[in-house]
Design a protein around this motif. Structure first.
Motif, PDB file in Angstrom:
ATOM      1  N   THR A   1       0.879  -1.546   0.064  1.00 16.93           N
ATOM      2  CA  THR A   1      -0.004   0.491  -0.286  1.00 16.93           C
ATOM      3  C   THR A   1       0.538   1.498  -0.173  1.00 16.93           C
ATOM      4  OG1 THR A   1      -1.822  -1.148   1.332  1.00 16.93           O
ATOM      5  CG2 THR A   1      -1.731   1.136   1.503  1.00 16.93           C
ATOM      6  N   LEU A   2       0.524   2.615  -1.031  1.00 22.54           N
ATOM      7  CA  LEU A   2       0.995   3.420  -1.042  1.00 22.54           C
ATOM      8  C   LEU A   2       0.334   4.044  -1.224  1.00 22.54           C
ATOM      9  CD1 LEU A   2       3.781   2.526  -4.305  1.00 22.54           C
ATOM     10  CD2 LEU A   2       3.932   1.909  -1.730  1.00 22.54           C
ATOM     11  N   GLY A   3       0.382   5.549  -0.232  1.00 22.19           N
ATOM     12  CA  GLY A   3      -0.889   6.084  -0.068  1.00 22.19           C
ATOM     13  C   GLY A   3      -0.951   7.708   1.407  1.00 22.19           C
ATOM     14  N   ARG A   4      -1.990   7.737   1.465  1.00 26.59           N
ATOM     15  CA  ARG A   4      -1.286   9.074   2.702  1.00 26.59           C
ATOM     16  C   ARG A   4      -1.667   8.318   3.459  1.00 26.59           C
ATOM     17  NH1 ARG A   4      -6.714  13.329   1.288  1.00 26.59           N
ATOM     18  NH2 ARG A   4      -7.808  11.466   1.615  1.00 26.59           N
ATOM     19  N   HIS A   5      -1.102   9.820   4.756  1.00 25.36           N
ATOM     20  CA  HIS A   5      -0.845   9.084   6.160  1.00 25.36           C
ATOM     21  C   HIS A   5      -2.468   8.962   6.987  1.00 25.36           C
ATOM     22  CE1 HIS A   5       0.361   9.481  10.336  1.00 25.36           C
ATOM     23  NE2 HIS A   5       1.009   9.402  10.154  1.00 25.36           N
ATOM     24  N   THR A   6      -2.844  10.385   6.069  1.00 24.81           N
ATOM     25  CA  THR A   6      -4.561  10.606   6.390  1.00 24.81           C
ATOM     26  C   THR A   6      -5.353  11.458   6.131  1.00 24.81           C
ATOM     27  OG1 THR A   6      -4.737  12.205   8.495  1.00 24.81           O
ATOM     28  CG2 THR A   6      -3.661   9.999   9.905  1.00 24.81           C
ATOM     29  N   ALA A   7      -6.241  11.176   6.265  1.00 19.77           N
ATOM     30  CA  ALA A   7      -7.487  12.347   5.351  1.00 19.77           C
ATOM     31  C   ALA A   7      -6.753  13.718   5.530  1.00 19.77           C
ATOM     32  CB  ALA A   7      -8.247  12.393   5.430  1.00 19.77           C
ATOM     33  N   GLN A   8      -5.900  14.008   6.727  1.00 24.59           N
ATOM     34  CA  GLN A   8      -6.066  15.310   7.035  1.00 24.59           C
ATOM     35  C   GLN A   8      -4.925  15.560   7.223  1.00 24.59           C
ATOM     36  OE1 GLN A   8      -7.793  13.078   9.528  1.00 24.59           O
ATOM     37  NE2 GLN A   8     -10.331  13.925   9.015  1.00 24.59           N
ATOM     38  N   ARG A   9      -3.870  15.087   6.998  1.00 26.02           N
ATOM     39  CA  ARG A   9      -2.691  14.951   5.947  1.00 26.02           C
ATOM     40  C   ARG A   9      -1.939  14.629   5.304  1.00 26.02           C
ATOM     41  NH1 ARG A   9       1.138  12.345  11.488  1.00 26.02           N
ATOM     42  NH2 ARG A   9       2.245  12.739  10.086  1.00 26.02           N
ATOM     43  N   PRO A  10      -2.543  15.396   3.937  1.00 31.88           N
ATOM     44  CA  PRO A  10      -2.110  14.606   2.491  1.00 31.88           C
ATOM     45  C   PRO A  10      -1.056  14.433   2.384  1.00 31.88           C
ATOM     46  CG  PRO A  10      -2.886  17.676   2.713  1.00 31.88           C
ATOM     47  CD  PRO A  10      -3.222  16.674   4.365  1.00 31.88           C
ATOM     48  N   GLY A  11      -0.448  14.077   1.369  1.00 31.86           N
ATOM     49  CA  GLY A  11       0.941  13.824   0.783  1.00 31.86           C
ATOM     50  C   GLY A  11       0.948  12.413   0.521  1.00 31.86           C
ATOM     51  N   TYR A  12       1.685  12.203  -0.789  1.00 28.96           N
ATOM     52  CA  TYR A  12       1.944  10.872  -1.403  1.00 28.96           C
ATOM     53  C   TYR A  12       3.245  11.039  -1.229  1.00 28.96           C
ATOM     54  CZ  TYR A  12      -2.873  10.830  -2.691  1.00 28.96           C
ATOM     55  OH  TYR A  12      -4.494  10.350  -2.033  1.00 28.96           O
ATOM     56  N   PRO A  13       4.089   9.031  -1.030  1.00 27.13           N
ATOM     57  CA  PRO A  13       5.364   9.064  -1.284  1.00 27.13           C
ATOM     58  C   PRO A  13       5.848   9.151  -2.843  1.00 27.13           C
ATOM     59  CG  PRO A  13       3.680   7.094  -0.616  1.00 27.13           C
ATOM     60  CD  PRO A  13       2.309   8.420  -0.536  1.00 27.13           C
ATOM     61  N   GLN A  14       6.899   9.480  -2.588  1.00 29.22           N
ATOM     62  CA  GLN A  14       7.860   9.036  -3.974  1.00 29.22           C
ATOM     63  C   GLN A  14       8.771   7.485  -3.826  1.00 29.22           C
ATOM     64  OE1 GLN A  14       9.569  12.865  -4.992  1.00 29.22           O
ATOM     65  NE2 GLN A  14      10.706  11.932  -6.548  1.00 29.22           N
ATOM     66  N   LEU A  15       8.489   7.599  -4.493  1.00 30.40           N
ATOM     67  CA  LEU A  15       9.935   6.278  -4.456  1.00 30.40           C
ATOM     68  C   LEU A  15      10.606   6.404  -5.659  1.00 30.40           C
ATOM     69  CD1 LEU A  15       7.075   5.034  -3.168  1.00 30.40           C
ATOM     70  CD2 LEU A  15       7.986   2.889  -3.783  1.00 30.40           C
ATOM     71  N   GLU A  16      11.758   6.431  -5.380  1.00 30.46           N
ATOM     72  CA  GLU A  16      13.152   6.872  -6.791  1.00 30.46           C
ATOM     73  C   GLU A  16      13.150   5.813  -7.626  1.00 30.46           C
ATOM     74  OE1 GLU A  16      16.116   9.218  -4.297  1.00 30.46           O
ATOM     75  OE2 GLU A  16      14.826  10.989  -5.113  1.00 30.46           O
ATOM     76  N   ASP A  17      13.690   5.633  -8.081  1.00 31.21           N
ATOM     77  CA  ASP A  17      14.678   4.845  -9.173  1.00 31.21           C
ATOM     78  C   ASP A  17      15.041   3.076  -7.926  1.00 31.21           C
ATOM     79  OD1 ASP A  17      13.942   6.190 -11.416  1.00 31.21           O
ATOM     80  OD2 ASP A  17      16.503   6.549 -11.828  1.00 31.21           O
ATOM     81  N   ASN A  18      14.237   2.111  -8.953  1.00 29.14           N
ATOM     82  CA  ASN A  18      14.601   1.017  -8.256  1.00 29.14           C
ATOM     83  C   ASN A  18      14.494   0.462  -6.993  1.00 29.14           C
ATOM     84  OD1 ASN A  18      16.647  -0.128 -11.230  1.00 29.14           O
ATOM     85  ND2 ASN A  18      17.592   1.571 -10.340  1.00 29.14           N
ATOM     86  N   VAL A  19      13.659   0.978  -6.269  1.00 30.42           N
ATOM     87  CA  VAL A  19      12.962   0.431  -5.224  1.00 30.42           C
ATOM     88  C   VAL A  19      12.937  -0.621  -4.999  1.00 30.42           C
ATOM     89  CG1 VAL A  19      11.983   1.218  -3.033  1.00 30.42           C
ATOM     90  CG2 VAL A  19      13.398   2.874  -4.144  1.00 30.42           C
TER      91      VAL A  19
END
Length: 169
Positions: free
Chosen positions: A104-122
């Protein structure tokens, strides 16, 4: 061309024969191919948006895999076992990222927006959860069933709940 790089990443070869074999034997390649088609259709007007929505629903129902059309995915994505994968709206994946089942790759909570970024070869192993506006550095590995909510340096190995860096280069 991203489709070609996806094919090479998933099969080690390219060409029509490799694509046909991958279409039959590699469910992860099928998912990413349908997703790329849906993403392209989404930008082609109202009928394309409707068709892209249908494609996304079919992937969810048939493969149990949800990848938002708002996510940004680089070429060479590998989904060895795509069942249970969830990729949220603002997620950004670099080149040659590998996601195993139930990631799962997603937001922490609805109140704390922002999504993860996975760089190359992760690589994120089975059951890995990465949440919030964080960056997973190039070549990092997230161990199975880890929950990561902090930045991860390049080439690091992260494990645990919450995820802790076990090894960094």
């Amino acid at each position: 061309m991203q489709w070609r790089e996806d094919l090479i990443a998933n099969t080690g070869s390219s060409g029509l024969k490799a694509a046909l074999v991958a279409w039959i034997t590699c469910p992860g390649f099928v998912v990413i191919t349908w997703w790329r088609l849906a993403k392209w259709l989404r930008s082609s007007g109202r009928p394309g948006r409707a068709i892209s929505w249908l494609i996304l629903r079919c992937c969810l129902m048939q493969r149990g895999c949800y990848i938002s059309l708002l996510a940004e995915i680089g070429p060479g994505l590998i989904l060895p076992h795509p069942t249970g994968i969830v990729v949220g709206d603002g997620v950004r994946l670099g080149r040659s990222v590998t996601l195993y089942q139930n990631v799962t790759l997603g937001r922490h909570t609805a109140q704390r927006p922002g999504y993860p970024q996975l760089e190359d070869n992760v690589t994120v192993y089975a059951g890995g959860v990465i949440i919030g506006p964080i960056t997973i550095g190039q070549g990092a590995t997230v161990a199975a069933n880890s929950v990561v909510n902090r930045e991860v340096p390049p080439q690091a190995v992260v494990a645990g709940v919450p995820g802790r860096v076990l090894r960094a280069s």
